[in-house]
Design a protein around this motif. Sequence first.
Motif, short mmCIF file in Angstrom:
data_model
loop_
_atom_site.label_atom_id
_atom_site.label_comp_id
_atom_site.label_asym_id
_atom_site.label_seq_id
_atom_site.Cartn_x
_atom_site.Cartn_y
_atom_site.Cartn_z
N VAL A 94 0.84 -1.20 0.00
CA VAL A 94 0.00 0.00 0.00
C VAL A 94 0.88 1.25 0.00
CG1 VAL A 94 -1.92 -1.12 1.23
CG2 VAL A 94 -0.18 0.13 2.55
N GLU A 95 0.28 2.36 -0.37
CA GLU A 95 0.96 3.65 -0.26
C GLU A 95 1.01 4.02 1.23
OE1 GLU A 95 -0.91 6.62 -2.71
OE2 GLU A 95 0.64 8.09 -2.26
N ALA A 96 2.15 4.51 1.67
CA ALA A 96 2.28 4.89 3.08
C ALA A 96 1.38 6.09 3.37
CB ALA A 96 3.73 5.24 3.39
N VAL A 97 0.59 5.99 4.43
CA VAL A 97 -0.25 7.12 4.82
C VAL A 97 -0.17 7.31 6.33
CG1 VAL A 97 -1.94 6.89 2.94
CG2 VAL A 97 -2.37 5.71 5.12
N HIS A 98 -0.51 8.52 6.77
CA HIS A 98 -0.76 8.76 8.19
C HIS A 98 -2.24 8.55 8.40
CE1 HIS A 98 3.00 10.19 9.71
NE2 HIS A 98 3.17 10.92 8.63
N ILE A 99 -2.60 7.57 9.21
CA ILE A 99 -4.03 7.31 9.43
C ILE A 99 -4.63 8.46 10.24
CG2 ILE A 99 -5.64 5.81 10.71
CD1 ILE A 99 -4.76 4.43 8.20
N ILE A 100 -5.75 8.98 9.76
CA ILE A 100 -6.50 9.98 10.53
C ILE A 100 -7.24 9.20 11.62
CG2 ILE A 100 -8.39 11.66 10.40
CD1 ILE A 100 -7.54 12.08 7.43
N PRO A 101 -7.02 9.53 12.90
CA PRO A 101 -7.54 8.65 13.96
C PRO A 101 -9.04 8.83 14.22
CG PRO A 101 -6.32 10.46 14.92
CD PRO A 101 -6.21 10.63 13.43
N VAL A 102 -9.80 8.74 13.13
CA VAL A 102 -11.26 8.84 13.20
C VAL A 102 -11.83 7.67 12.42
CG1 VAL A 102 -13.26 10.21 12.50
CG2 VAL A 102 -11.20 11.37 13.32
N GLU A 103 -12.60 6.81 13.08
CA GLU A 103 -13.25 5.71 12.38
C GLU A 103 -14.57 6.24 11.83
OE1 GLU A 103 -13.38 2.22 14.89
OE2 GLU A 103 -11.19 2.08 14.85
N GLU B 216 -21.39 8.02 11.10
CA GLU B 216 -20.98 8.31 12.48
C GLU B 216 -19.45 8.37 12.53
OE1 GLU B 216 -24.44 5.72 14.83
OE2 GLU B 216 -22.43 4.92 14.62
N PHE B 217 -18.94 9.13 13.48
CA PHE B 217 -17.49 9.19 13.68
C PHE B 217 -17.15 8.65 15.06
CE2 PHE B 217 -18.48 12.85 10.88
CZ PHE B 217 -17.76 12.45 9.76
N CYS B 218 -16.08 7.86 15.14
CA CYS B 218 -15.56 7.41 16.44
C CYS B 218 -14.09 7.76 16.52
CB CYS B 218 -15.70 5.89 16.59
SG CYS B 218 -17.39 5.31 16.63
N LEU B 219 -13.64 8.10 17.72
CA LEU B 219 -12.21 8.35 17.92
C LEU B 219 -11.49 7.01 17.92
CD1 LEU B 219 -9.92 10.35 18.64
CD2 LEU B 219 -10.46 9.90 21.05
N LYS B 220 -10.45 6.90 17.08
CA LYS B 220 -9.69 5.64 17.02
C LYS B 220 -8.72 5.62 18.20
CE LYS B 220 -6.57 3.22 13.83
NZ LYS B 220 -7.04 1.85 13.90
N SER B 221 -9.18 5.06 19.30
CA SER B 221 -8.36 5.00 20.51
C SER B 221 -8.73 3.75 21.31
CB SER B 221 -8.59 6.25 21.37
OG SER B 221 -8.12 6.02 22.68
N ASP B 222 -7.85 2.75 21.28
CA ASP B 222 -8.10 1.54 22.07
C ASP B 222 -8.21 1.87 23.55
OD1 ASP B 222 -8.18 -0.06 19.86
OD2 ASP B 222 -6.10 -0.76 20.03
N ALA B 223 -7.36 2.82 23.99
CA ALA B 223 -7.33 3.16 25.43
C ALA B 223 -8.70 3.67 25.88
CB ALA B 223 -6.26 4.21 25.69
N LYS C 140 -17.20 0.00 8.57
CA LYS C 140 -16.29 1.01 9.14
C LYS C 140 -15.17 1.30 8.15
CE LYS C 140 -12.80 -0.08 11.44
NZ LYS C 140 -11.35 -0.19 11.20
N LEU C 141 -14.87 2.59 7.97
CA LEU C 141 -13.78 2.99 7.08
C LEU C 141 -12.73 3.78 7.86
CD1 LEU C 141 -15.89 4.48 4.12
CD2 LEU C 141 -14.82 2.22 4.19
N GLU C 142 -11.50 3.72 7.38
CA GLU C 142 -10.46 4.62 7.89
C GLU C 142 -9.81 5.30 6.70
OE1 GLU C 142 -7.79 2.86 10.78
OE2 GLU C 142 -9.45 1.66 11.59
#
Length: 237
Positions: free
Chosen positions: A79-88, A117-124, A175-177
């Motif tokens: 894949v192309e390297a990306v910075h994931i936006i931490p929003v699911e 809908e948006f969710c914050l991508k944070s396992d914590a 769900k998309l990222e």
Amino acid sequence: MSDLIYEGKAKKVFKGLEPHQYVLYFKDDATAFNAQKKDVIESKGILNQKIASQVFQYLENHEVQTHFIKSLSDREMLVEAVHIIPVEVIVRNITAGSLCKRLGIEENIKLDKPLIEFCLKSDALGDPIMMEEHIYIMNLATHEEIQHIRHEALKINTLLQKLFDDLGITLADFKLEFGKTQAGKIVLADEITPDGCRLWDQATGKILDKDRFRKDLGGLAEAYQEVLTRMTEKALA
Ligand code: TMP
Ligand code: ASP
């Protein structure tokens, strides 16, 4: 293989051989409820890599920009390297899952139009649902970027609904990222697999996604294989 950059619950991300490329390695690990429930399901990673590659190629064929370059092996995708936006980004066509639990809505009701809908991508924090305004106060993305993401999410939904409908499968939600490339372009990233979609067989109502694991229904690999077989037989165009 080259350097490990990141290990998630279902994939590892390695540096690619070329600059600005990553190799995604799809694992057999299955988790649910923020990894409180865990198991290893033999061959899940292979099935998901193959499904995701076909889905990304299909979306690319229909002018959706994604991080997908090519499938490298059973478990590896370039894949192309990306910075994931931490929003699911969750897109719903039919009520199910947390939407029903949180708001007391009945399951299996067709929505008049897709719900995003948006969710914050944070396992914590357990991926909490968030309002669009929360994205801005946290500087996770700009207003313009979120409008672009909404537009892309709806376009992807239309394409995926058609893809699955042609396979006799209803796409209830998914769900998309999204990620940002080196050049600052926002593209669809992560994966589209039955791990992050609700897929229901139209003829029998059989669940063909990770709810089989969440609900202890068994037969997860068989269900994912069923999705892959239908995709391969149909030769997505
Ligand atoms: P939900 O109803 O549990 O919020 O899930 C909505 C959709 O998003 C469903 O297709 C599963 C997917 N999903 C993920 O891919 N990752 C997650 O962490 C969660 C909670 C849901
Ligand atoms: N992806 C999350 C986890 O692995 C939640 C889920 O998919 O149900 O825990």
